[in-house]
Design an enzyme around this catalytic site. Structure first.
Site, PDB file in Angstrom:
ATOM      1  N   LEU A  17      -6.915 -10.928  -5.115  1.00 16.63           N
ATOM      2  CA  LEU A  17      -7.427 -11.590  -6.206  1.00 16.63           C
ATOM      3  C   LEU A  17      -6.242 -11.533  -7.488  1.00 16.63           C
ATOM      4  O   LEU A  17      -5.627 -10.499  -7.535  1.00 16.63           O
ATOM      5  CB  LEU A  17      -8.591 -11.150  -6.774  1.00 16.63           C
ATOM      6  CG  LEU A  17      -9.628 -11.412  -5.769  1.00 16.63           C
ATOM      7  CD1 LEU A  17     -11.090 -10.767  -6.403  1.00 16.63           C
ATOM      8  CD2 LEU A  17     -10.209 -12.742  -5.524  1.00 16.63           C
TER       9      LEU A  17
ATOM     10  N   ASP B 234     -19.372  -5.233  -8.005  1.00 13.33           N
ATOM     11  CA  ASP B 234     -18.299  -4.549  -7.933  1.00 13.33           C
ATOM     12  C   ASP B 234     -16.957  -5.152  -8.509  1.00 13.33           C
ATOM     13  O   ASP B 234     -16.086  -4.612  -9.356  1.00 13.33           O
ATOM     14  CB  ASP B 234     -18.012  -4.390  -6.410  1.00 13.33           C
ATOM     15  CG  ASP B 234     -16.767  -3.205  -6.358  1.00 13.33           C
ATOM     16  OD1 ASP B 234     -16.707  -2.261  -6.939  1.00 13.33           O
ATOM     17  OD2 ASP B 234     -16.086  -3.080  -5.240  1.00 13.33           O
TER      18      ASP B 234
ATOM     19  N   CYS C  48     -17.917 -17.627  -4.749  1.00  7.66           N
ATOM     20  CA  CYS C  48     -17.768 -16.493  -5.666  1.00  7.66           C
ATOM     21  C   CYS C  48     -17.150 -16.614  -6.682  1.00  7.66           C
ATOM     22  O   CYS C  48     -15.976 -17.223  -6.731  1.00  7.66           O
ATOM     23  CB  CYS C  48     -17.275 -15.238  -4.852  1.00  7.66           C
ATOM     24  SG  CYS C  48     -16.968 -13.865  -6.026  1.00  7.66           S
TER      25      CYS C  48
ATOM     26  N   ARG D  66       0.858  -1.301   0.017  1.00 11.74           N
ATOM     27  CA  ARG D  66      -0.171  -0.038   0.057  1.00 11.74           C
ATOM     28  C   ARG D  66       0.722   1.169   0.045  1.00 11.74           C
ATOM     29  O   ARG D  66       1.335   1.563   0.857  1.00 11.74           O
ATOM     30  CB  ARG D  66      -1.055  -0.161   1.297  1.00 11.74           C
ATOM     31  CG  ARG D  66      -1.668  -1.172   1.289  1.00 11.74           C
ATOM     32  CD  ARG D  66      -2.769  -1.224   2.348  1.00 11.74           C
ATOM     33  NE  ARG D  66      -3.872   0.111   2.129  1.00 11.74           N
ATOM     34  CZ  ARG D  66      -4.839  -0.181   1.231  1.00 11.74           C
ATOM     35  NH1 ARG D  66      -5.071  -1.100   0.446  1.00 11.74           N
ATOM     36  NH2 ARG D  66      -5.690   0.933   0.991  1.00 11.74           N
TER      37      ARG D  66
ATOM     38  N   CYS E  65     -21.449 -11.072   0.144  1.00 15.94           N
ATOM     39  CA  CYS E  65     -21.743 -11.517  -0.914  1.00 15.94           C
ATOM     40  C   CYS E  65     -20.874 -12.606  -1.669  1.00 15.94           C
ATOM     41  O   CYS E  65     -19.894 -12.890  -1.520  1.00 15.94           O
ATOM     42  CB  CYS E  65     -21.815 -10.426  -1.929  1.00 15.94           C
ATOM     43  SG  CYS E  65     -22.358 -10.880  -3.564  1.00 15.94           S
TER      44      CYS E  65
END
Length: 361
Positions: free
Chosen positions: A195, A275, A328, A134, A253
């Site tokens: 991911l 998203d 998912c 980050r 989700c």
């Protein structure tokens, strides 16, 4: 009660950081237009109207703000949008914000406290690990700025969660990550699997099944010891699984392998079902063209939902299918292959322990 959940991108994909694993940068650059800028006042006013319409001007609206970095839209934008929602007194907004925290100050926090926001703030564990991934536009790590933001939120009595992206490297240190949360007294944590890019290339950072398995098993064992010491840390995955054991729907989700429309609204008013898939081929339409509920029955939504079967060969006969059903379709690449399922290995250990820990049966 009528209810709708909407995820708003007030500054589109714009961000003041250059995080090395950002999935939305990957999504946005796959569109014809990557960045739509800051949402115009007219679009924001129409969005407030569309949200109110969707609940029949009486009900609950879960309104989340993400990016990019949503705070780049500016405090005045947020105040104006909140005022627009005030025009519909029958609608009860539940305000949620996901931010990197670097733009927060006392004025921001006073507003967030007044409007009772729940803030998700990104910190990937220790200073060294956070600063590894980050970074700002100059390449400088933002750990200290994120911790300062948390101090400001606490001082203003703003409720917050810690958001941690679990990279391949962090996955090697589950015990150290738990100790980090303990050292800082963080009690609400969301773990987010890192991911790979949409094209599936190995970026050296995203989770592979072996990383997923070793991290979540190691982290669960560390969390269990904390739980048994009566010092509770709320972990999103474990609490969702406990709820599912009791017959409730998970908050996250995609955990049941069945997609639903999420109403992701980009800064220009374009609406997408998810998203992870704010892509041109899945655009539902624009709020200037139709109400949100009407957009949810578009051909793009049908195409998106028709492609939702996430199961693969290891799912056949799996005893945990009701807890996953393939998971998912964007995230299961981290644990599911044609040869095996790392999530199944995690569930086989975690579920029996959760039953005992929560005294569920």
């Amino acid at each position: 009660m009528n209810k709708i959940s909407v995820l708003v991108k007030p500054a589109s994909s714009a961000c003041n950081l250059r995080c090395k694993y950002c999935f939305y940068t990957n999504v946005a650059t796959s569109r014809e237009v990557a960045n739509h800028g800051v949402m115009a006042a007219e679009t924001a006013a129409l969005l407030a109207q569309r949200i109110a319409e969707a609940v029949g001007f009486s009900g609950l609206a879960n309104i989340s703000f993400q990016g990019g970095e949503p705070l780049l839209a500016g405090l005045d934008w947020f105040k104006s949008f909140a005022a627009e929602m005030d025009r519909y007194p029958g609608v009860r907004p539940n305000w949620i914000l996901q931010t990197n925290g670097t733009l927060l100050n006392e004025e921001w926090c006073a507003f967030l406290a007044k409007r009772e926001f729940l803030v998700g703030i990104s910190v990937d564990g220790t200073r060294a690990n956070t600063n590894r991934y980050r970074v700002d536009a100059s390449g400088e790590g933002v750990y200290d700025r994120a911790i300062h933001a948390i101090d400001l939120l606490e001082a203003a009595d703003v409720e917050y969660n810690i958001l941690t992206v679990v990279t391949r490297q962090l996955a090697q240190k589950p015990k150290q990550l738990m100790q980090f949360y303990l050292n800082h007294d963080y009690v609400h944590v969301q773990l987010i699997p890192c991911l790979p890019p949409l094209d599936g290339t190995d970026d050296g950072v995203s989770l592979r099944p072996q990383d997923f398995r070793s991290f979540y098993l190691g982290f669960f064992r560390a969390w269990k010891k904390v739980f048994e010491s009566e010092r509770l840390i709320h972990i999103n995955l474990f609490e969702d699984l406990a709820d599912m054991l009791e017959g409730y729907n998970p908050v996250q989700c995609g955990m049941t392998g069945r997609c639903t429309v999420q109403y992701v609204v980009e800064a220009n008013g374009d609406v997408y079902p998810c998203d992870f898939y704010c892509l041109d081929e899945y655009k539902m339409g624009n709020i200037a063209d139709a109400p949100l509920r009407d957009l949810s029955v578009s051909s793009a939504v049908s195409a998106f939902l028709d492609d939702e079967d996430c199961r693969r060969e290891p799912c056949t006969g799996c005893p945990y299918s009701r807890f996953c059903n393939g998971g998912c379709r964007r995230q299961n690449v981290c644990y599911l292959t044609d040869r095996g399922c790392a999530y199944r290995d995690v569930l086989s250990e975690v579920l029996p322990e959760l039953i005992l820990l929560y005294d569920l049966y």
